[in-house]
Enzyme design. Sequence first.
Site: not given
Length: 409
Positions: A236, A240, A322, A336-337, A341, A360
């Site tokens: 449960d 419900g 950019y 969120s980004g 890289h 980043c």
Amino acid sequence: MTARERWTTGRKVFLLGALCLLAAGGGVFAAVAPGAARAAFESEAGPAERTTPGLAAPVVAPVQLAASPADGAQQVNPAAPVSLKVTNGTVERVALTGGDGAAIEGSLNPDGTGWSASGPLQFNSSYTYSFVVSDAAGRKTNSTRTFTTVSTANEADAAVYPLDGMKVGVAQPLQITFSEPVLNKDAVEKAIKVSSTSGQVGEFHWFSDSMVRYRTENFWAANSTVTMDMQLFGVDFGNGQIGNFNKLVTVHIGDKKVAVADATAHTFSVSVNDKPAGSWPATMGDTRFPSAKGYLVFMEKYRVEHMSAASIGLKPGDPAYYGELDVNFATRLTPSGEFIHQATDSAMPYIGVSNLSHGCIGLGPDGAQWVFENMTTGDVVQVVNTDGENANFDDGFGDWNIPWAQYAN
């Protein structure tokens, strides 16, 4: 009066007197044949179980029934026991069938006074429960009852990550996202057993009523196996909502791969199983967009990822705008980004020298490719010496930024 009349009158008086004596309890005569008097007496005084034809019906205690679910019950939990218990009698036979005609198996207890179904029921289904019981005299009673189980609208499911059989890094928490809000959190936690070959024990942390994660105090042991056994069918959840599944998930932990990104030294260094594996120059978030500090767990990888300045609220004319561009060897750290890289061509001269990204971690081609090819989901990077705030707990797997003493809630 003639002699015959006097004799007849006297006989009547004698018989009437005998009847009066019997009525007063002072005689043993009856106004019926002796054999008939004896038969009537014995039928009343004999033992209850006597069944000689012509005698009184046996006297036995009535059968008492305790059946679950009750007749006509609705929204019955499919995991609730279906059972029949009798007192002063025995169960002869039971048939439990679903609306589709499928029979539900069950078994009698050794003394025949009870029956129970051996398997769970289905959601959103009607059931017919027919049974025959007999009393101590062997008289049988047939009964039929019906009930319906929890409707589809009250079923609760969940998605689990990592997936069963998946191999992940040492920093990967276990995550369960429920289809419905969970109010009875204690009941849900008790129905989930987590074990590991390393013997590590962890805690649950609820990020919302619909999402909970589990981690240990320290990273998972390298090359261990974690098993999560969820027995949530019939639990449960509250309001419900009833759990409609059991799942067994096995997760394999790989080597311990930990990176450190230093915003002051402008470096990105990796160790594998606590041994140095490589170090590369890096550029990170500038003063306007400083990289988040703390632990960030690797989520997913893209050979080429499309990025848009509009996604972080930048518009044409902004000095940081950019436009749109593609980057190589992108590894996501947060929804969120934030990524690791390969830096863009315009950023290459600043790698190892200064920070100019939008949060980043930018690496040269060699470093970005090595990370892409050698690190994976559940590996972790610790970002240090940045002016950014701690990575949000719910932006990716920020669990490791919550002090252990505060993690269990």
